[in-house]
Design an enzyme around this catalytic site. Structure first.
Site, short mmCIF file in Angstrom:
data_model
loop_
_atom_site.label_atom_id
_atom_site.label_comp_id
_atom_site.label_asym_id
_atom_site.label_seq_id
_atom_site.Cartn_x
_atom_site.Cartn_y
_atom_site.Cartn_z
CE LYS A 94 -4.25 -1.82 2.00
NZ LYS A 94 -3.97 -3.23 1.77
CG LEU A 95 4.76 1.84 1.62
CD1 LEU A 95 6.15 1.30 1.85
CD2 LEU A 95 4.57 3.16 2.34
#
Length: 809
Positions: A192-193
């Site tokens: 999710k970065l």
């Protein structure tokens, strides 16, 4: 400072620095005796969830519909592998179900766990279109449980064989399962970065769900989507594993992850996954937490699988971490001897087996440091029979290291399996990139060509597929092309068929663009799992900054208007058809395009004199003729961006009439005196039909198509309204009826299949009666789910006869 931090870290995790400084110390650490109670609870819960999952998400209840008779295309992991006959598939599912029951009960546990694991992975590899992260995780959990000794507590095996099935288990049994759960959270957080997630483009419309209603008191829907959905999701995933691991934050971690998974169970249709993750949370508590709550107080006996210190009390004294009361209790626990004698071998030698209590996580060090002299003293570790470290202990430690490393590497292994990559990495299933990528498809066209005659034709997308997921993956595109070619040649006498696909897709609210080069024959194109698919077109990432502008343009549309934004490569063109009820204009956003429109409807499309060419630059617009084809050619050297703005007159009429129809219906039900026949003569027959047929039949074919569609939409709205206000008891009954039907159909269809395998197939008439018996009362009692987060506009409710602009283009 660094050493004290390291010491605190080791103490919090239940081991000492010395345990990691040698292979022997590490082996002793991972084979430390541990209470099996917590792992047994997870085994029971996982087995129960799989028993519930197999008829539902695994598809046992609908197996005959999932694997119908040919012609149909399947998408197994290995391209040449075809599913077995349907009766053997039912047998495979039956064995998997038996294995799940065995896991739940702990009966013949090792055989049951292996039976479930082998059959599960076999079913898993049969259909890649059903792959996702949680179905992959179920197979992993089954594999890990088959290697552990979670049946050493609360199992049927423990009731039958009291000796070995109520013993301690080595610590690595917990370590691998805990590590897997940690990896699920942590890798999901790392994925999710991605910029799309952090910027709020991955799940841009989830903020409108009713679950986020409390946040609307102080946040806008856009802020809910960005801050709560995306920001909160990233924060929880990246931290959940650490919160669960450390004792000081464990309670907070359990509360946060529990709330997260309960929300997910309402937001998404993901089966038992939220409950499986909820079941894994208590694994991070003390291994004997169920006994502390009063669920069983019998202590496990010593096991050959574990390594024990010679004197636990002496070890505690050396560590100086326990007071005299604890030492006294430990002495009593260790000095107690079982009065039962066991005779072994021909010589009649006997040995005493001590009853050992569960050893705390900090009691099993291998080496100790003497406080007086500063020297090091070795503490002997022995197995239950007095022996030292054996091969089984080393294998357990080695497996733990190898497994954790493999699970950390696999989500980032897409540089190896490049044949499965598209704009994102690999097949969706083992990467833990959950919900990061959302796709929408604008235009899918499949053209076939007879290799000998040159005759061409078009296939309805997915005509021989039961899923739409194949459109996003190159390996499945290749499989579908090969399957379609085989069906065309075998069933439709097309010689040497060629298949060309034109697939348009949008990733995370970007422009709609081509995924597949429409000039490549996919039947003869080469595909390898180790090389990129040659027919894929790259993602136009340089156009990603346009997304905010596209949202603004979409917000500026008038009521009833829709917009579709596309980007196309130079050298290609889009051919489109505008239906008669659409009013469409095209506007250029970037680059320049040439628009060819047909001068005469129904004339020869291959005649160049029938086409008129118009060039458009940035900001210029043009109205497109309805009821005819047009073509759009990019003229610039860079990709051209343009948008369709449309107004659907039929859709607008239905919206208007629907509002009026519902108000008249309510007036009639309320007893108002309304002369509908004179005021609304077009709606009067619809209201009459509604009054006559109730909620079950829509007009019985006595109404024209537009009126039939309008009546269906109005009745469906009334159904939804009634469901929202119905009593909880009725909702529970409807839910129970649906689940009962699923399990009933699973049992009946499996029984029929086993009968077929043993005695052969009966007559066709009997088979038809059996199918009708299995589907009995399905339509009446098993209404389809209507989720609250569905789009409540008429556009989402109208039938296929009246499609929205996005479907038409």
């Amino acid at each position: 400072m660094g050493r004290s931090m390291c010491s605190w870290l080791c103490t919090s995790l239940g081991f000492r620095e010395e345990d990691l400084k040698s292979w022997s110390g590490f082996v002793h650490l991972l084979n430390r005796p541990t209470d099996p109670a917590s792992l047994a609870v997870f085994r029971i819960l996982f087995g129960l969830l799989m028993v519930l999952d197999i008829p539902q998400e695994r598809g046992l209840a609908s197996l005959d519909k999932k694997y119908p008779l040919p012609p149909i295309c399947h998408f197994p992991l290995f391209h040449d592998f075809q599913p077995p006959p349907i009766d053997f598939l039912y047998l495979t599912y039956l064995l998997m179900f038996i294995g799940a029951v065995g896991i739940l009960l702990g009966a013949c546990f090792r055989v049951s766990a292996l039976l479930f694991t082998v059959t599960y992975w076999f079913i898993f590899t049969l259909d890649k279109t059903t792959w996702n992260n949680h179905s992959y995780l179920y197979g992993i959990f089954g594999l890990l449980l088959s290697l552990t000794n979670s049946h050493h507590a609360w199992s049927v095996d423990g009731l039958i064989v009291r000796g070995g099935k109520r013993a301690d288990i080595p610590l690595w049994n917990y370590t691998v399962v805990r590590a897997q759960v940690f990896i699920v959270y942590f890798i999901a957080g790392l994925k999710k970065l991605d910029f799309d997630w952090l910027a709020g483009y991955s799940m841009g419309k989830l903020g409108s769900h009713w679950l986020f209603q409390p946040f609307r008191l102080f946040l806008s829907e856009e802020m809910i989507c960005w801050l709560v959905v995306h920001g909160g999701g990233f924060g929880l995933d990246i931290s959940a594993g650490f919160l669960l691991t450390f004792p000081v934050t464990r309670l907070l971690g359990l509360v946060m992850t529990s709330y997260f998974h309960i929300m997910n169970s309402q937001l998404f249709n993901i089966g038992m996954f939220p409950y499986a993750m909820l079941a894994s949370g208590p694994l991070f508590l003390a291994a004997d937490w169920p006994k502390r709550l009063g669920f069983g107080r019998n202590q496990p006996i010593r096991s050959e699988l574990c390594l024990y210190p010679e004197s636990t009390v002496e070890l505690k004294r050396q560590q100086g971490t326990v007071d005299s009361k604890v030492i006294g209790r430990s002495k009593l626990a260790i000095d107690r001897k079982d009065t039962t004698k066991e005779t072994k071998g021909e010589g009649g030698e006997s040995e005493e087996r001590g009853k050992n209590t569960s050893i705390d996580s900090k009691m099993a060090g291998v080496t100790q440091t003497s406080g007086a002299t500063g020297g090091r003293k070795k503490t002997s570790m022995k197995g239950a029979s007095g022996g030292g470290m054996r091969w089984i202990h080393r294998i357990g430690a080695a497996f733990t290291i190898i497994y954790i490393c493999e699970q950390l590497f696999l989500p980032y292994s897409h540089f190896i399996s490049q044949g499965y990559n598209t704009w994102t990495g690999g097949l969706y299933g083992y990467s833990w990139d959950m919900m990061i990528h959302s796709r929408s498809h604008q235009h899918v066209r499949i053209m076939y060509k007879d290799g000998k005659t040159g005759e061409t034709g078009f296939l309805k997308p997915g005509v021989w597929a039961l899923t739409r997921r194949w459109k996003d993956h190159p390996d499945m595109q290749k499989q579908y092309a090969a399957c379609a070619a085989h069906i065309l040649q075998t069933w439709h006498d097309v010689q040497e068929p060629q298949i060309y696909m034109d697939i348009w897709s949008s990733l995370n609210d970007r422009f709609q663009q081509r995924l597949v080069d429409p000039r490549v024959d996919l039947v003869r194109a080469n595909w390898s799992p180790l090389r990129p698919a040659p027919w894929l077109l790259p993602l136009l990432a340089q156009l990603s900054p346009w997304r905010q502008r596209l949202r603004e343009l979409d917000a500026q549309l008038s009521e009833g208007e829709e917009a579709v934004f596309l980007a196309d490569f130079p050298g290609l063109h889009l051919e489109n058809f505008i239906t008669a009820d659409l009013k469409v204009s095209i506007e250029v956003l970037s680059g320049s395009v040439a628009v060819e429109t047909s001068l005469k409807r129904g004339s020869d499309e291959d005649d160049p004199e029938n086409w008129q060419n118009t060039s458009l630059s940035i900001g210029e617009t043009m109205k497109l003729p309805s009821g005819s084809y047009h073509r759009v050619y990019p003229l610039s050297s860079e990709p051209a961006c343009y948008g369709y703005i449309s107004f659907n007159q039929t859709l607008a009429d239905i919206k208007h009439n629907l509002t009026r129809l519902i108000s008249l219906r309510e007036a009639i039900l309320n007893g108002s005196d309304v002369n509908i026949e004179s005021s609304d003569p077009n709606l009067f027959p619809i209201l009459q039909a509604w009054q006559n047929v109730g909620m079950d039949v829509a007009g019985n074919g006595t109404l024209p198509d537009w009126a039939e569609n309008l009546l269906n939409v109005a009745m469906e709205r009334e159904r939804r309204k009634m469901r929202r206000v119905e009593r909880v008891r009725n909702r529970l009954l409807r839910f129970a009826f649906k689940k009962i039907h699923v399990f009933r159909r699973s049992i009946l269809m499996t029984s029929f299949a086993m009968r077929n395998l043993v005695f052969g197939h009966p007559s066709q008439s009997q088979l038809l009666q059996e199918y009708q018996l299995a589907d009995w009362n399905e339509r009446e009692n098993m209404d389809s789910d209507v989720t609250e987060d569905q789009d409540s506009t008429v556009q989402g409710e109208i039938t296929d006869e009246v499609q929205s602009t996005r479907a038409e283009l």
